[in-house]
Write an enzyme that holds these catalytic residues in place. Structure first.
Site, short mmCIF file in Angstrom:
data_model
loop_
_atom_site.label_atom_id
_atom_site.label_comp_id
_atom_site.label_asym_id
_atom_site.label_seq_id
_atom_site.Cartn_x
_atom_site.Cartn_y
_atom_site.Cartn_z
CB SER A 382 -0.95 0.12 1.16
OG SER A 382 -0.36 0.20 2.56
CG ASP A 383 4.28 1.78 2.49
OD1 ASP A 383 4.21 0.69 1.78
OD2 ASP A 383 5.19 1.63 3.43
CB CYS A 384 5.17 0.52 -2.23
SG CYS A 384 6.58 -0.15 -1.16
#
Length: 567
Positions: A382-384
């Site tokens: 998700s954060d990537c």
């Protein structure tokens, strides 16, 4: 001399790529590479590390930097105590740093780097190749030299090895590294500074190898050094339970991947999957595909050869782009680097979901996401995804003749669809897939040394990154899934506010630790219009950062904060 090759692999047997091997990093030993002076310089770099290994335990990734051969032309700015810091001094320092960062960019657009922190990655690879009969064909004499270098460099003064280079000695890593040395031909009374006798003494002084955690016992059994009856097995009956039961194996996180959907680039368990393929068919294509990808895991630096669990190509690229954009330098200086990175990011998006009936295998959608490393890994994060999406959105507002054509809108929408799928009821965002299991399932954690790995969890950093990406997306595409995005942002902000510690900090899971988490949380709150004046959480967070600033003006924190849960 060793040199790093970028994006190589076309037409090699048993290799397949979704993006023409962009982001692939492989080290090659070439005895004719470099001048005598350059080889001498590399040896000096290695010697300096060895001499200071107990004081400075982490490497500086100097072999790769030496290969780039960057010559800085901007003089370093020195500011004396009490001297006023001028705009000119700050701007010069910023420009100097940006030039250095640009110089480290690879030709395909990403930023290569060492991400191999655990000291338990090399031994299992050696064990697997030994068992399958491929040790000598894969591990060359030069590889062995670098493996020895790493193991000797990171042996603690007490004779053992830690979980990572900064850590105290553990039975797990000491037993594995001792066996690895012996398997590679080091005698029981040999090794640099009596490495083997010292390691053996540490093991016996701390209760013997039978106290090794479950993962270690598994490898001892595979090697015939321990009886399988001494292992605590994962009950196979769990696979037969009805899916509605909370302890069904499908509720676990990242336990249901397979090599076919990850081009045999797997997190942590690469060697076990490779060994299983060999057991099934030693001459089969699946096993040969695993062998072909071993070089993807190897990284060479001044402290030796490391085996990476996974690279950080996409994550580093996304943050590097944002750093260059934040420098406010002219496009004449940073434009070419942005163009290459923009192309790399676009080509690194995962364009399809896992193959077959992936939902029956408890896999989540991956179409539109980005991974931590390269798309050939194929595992969505998700954060990537959020950080990559931010880059594409920002660059879409800049001149295409300089930074490249903007990303296709349908791929941007795919990315948003993936992010919207990961919010939990408490408002937080998970890392890989929706949170399916109950938190109490962590009591059946069989790793013995990893915490919170059985079920998916929500994370401050992931939540913040997703907020930032969707706030920016909403400005550029205000009508697309407007209500869903607004609802996600509102709930995510509540999650951040509810996750704050009493001292004003936030716990960071993917960095060290409270400083890292607080940095992300404050950014997530700030982009939604929260300020020091109108938000109590931001005021407390700012007070925490001011209270923990060090005398030299910077911030620092021990990795021990992560498991002590206190700074």
């Amino acid at each position: 001399m060793w040199r790093l090759k970028i994006a190589q692999g076309t037409n090699e047997p048993y290799l397949y790529s979704t993006n023409n091997f962009m982001g692939r990093q492989t080290w090659e030993f070439d005895p004719n590479y470099g001048t005598p002076e350059e080889r001498e310089e590399v040896e000096k770099i290695r010697s300096n590390f060895y001499e200071k290994r107990f004081q400075i335990k982490a490497c500086g990734d100097l072999i790769w930097r030496h290969q780039k051969n960057f010559k800085q032309t901007i003089p370093q700015v020195k500011v004396e105590d009490g001297e006023e810091i001028t705009l000119e001094a700050a701007s010069t320092t910023m420009k100097r740093a940006a030039r250095y960062l640009i110089a480290l960019q690879a030709e395909d657009g990403h930023w290569p780097a060492d991400t191999a922190f655990p000291l338990f990655h090399i031994p299992p690879l050696v064990f697997c190749l030994y068992v399958t009969g491929h040790l000598n064909s894969i591990i060359s004499a030069q590889h062995r030299t670098e493996i020895f270098r790493t193991i000797y460099n990171h042996q603690n003064e007490d004779g053992g090895w830690g979980f990572h280079c900064e850590g105290p000695s553990t039975m797990f890593c000491t037993v594995l590294n001792y066996i690895c040395l012996r398997m590679l031909g080091v005698g029981p009374d040999e090794g640099d500074h009596n490495a083997c006798p010292r390691a053996r003494k540490w093991i016996l002084d701390h209760g013997s190898a039978t106290l090794i955690p479950s993962w270690g016992k598994t490898w001892l059994c595979i090697l015939g050094l321990y009886d399988w009856s001494g292992c605590n097995p994962m009950q196979p009956e769990l696979f037969l339970l009805p899916t509605f039961l909370p302890m069904h194996i499908g509720k676990n996180v990242v336990l249901h991947s397979n090599g076919a959907n990850a081009n045999v680039i797997l997190i942590w368990k690469k060697v076990l999957c490779m060994l299983a393929c060999w057991v099934e068919n030693p001459e089969g294509d699946d096993f040969k595909k695993h062998l072909a990808r071993i070089s993807d895991y190897i990284w060479i630096s001044e402290d030796g050869l490391k085996v990476q669990g996974i690279g950080s190509q996409q994550w580093d690229c996304g943050l590097s782009v944002q750093a260059l954009l934040a420098s406010n330098l002219g496009l004449d200086e940073i434009g070419p680097a942005l163009n290459k990175a923009h192309f790399y990011i676009k080509e690194s998006q995962i364009k399809k979901n896992p193959s077959g009936d992936f939902k029956s295998m408890y896999r989540h959608i991956s179409k539109g996401a980005w991974g931590f490393s390269a798309p050939d890994h194929g595992w969505q994060v998700s954060d990537c995804t959020a950080e990559a999406l931010k880059c594409c959105l920002i660059l879409s507002t800049m001149p295409p003749e300089i930074v490249g054509e903007k990303m296709d809108t349908k791929h941007i929408f795919d990315s948003v669809n993936f992010l919207l799928s990961l919010q939990s009821k408490n408002g937080g965002l998970t890392a890989w897939e929706p949170a399916r299991g109950y938190k109490w399932l962590e009591v059946i954690n069989s790793t013995d040394f990893f915490a919170n790995v059985i079920v998916e969890h929500e994370y401050v950093e992931c939540t913040s990154s997703v907020i930032q990406a969707l706030v920016l997306f909403k400005k550029l595409y205000p009508s697309h899934r407007k209500k869903e995005i607004e609802t996600l942002i509102t709930k995510a902000v509540e999650y951040l506010e509810n996750s704050q510690f009493s001292d004003g900090s936030w716990y960071g899971n993917w960095g060290i630790c409270f400083t890292y988490g607080t940095f992300f949380a404050l950014k997530g709150l700030a982009v939604t219009g929260k300020t020091y004046d109108n938000c109590a959480a931001i005021r407390k967070g700012v007070e925490f950062l001011l209270a923990t600033q060090m005398e030299d003006g910077g911030w620092g924190e021990s990795y021990l904060s992560c498991h002590k849960e206190v700074i």
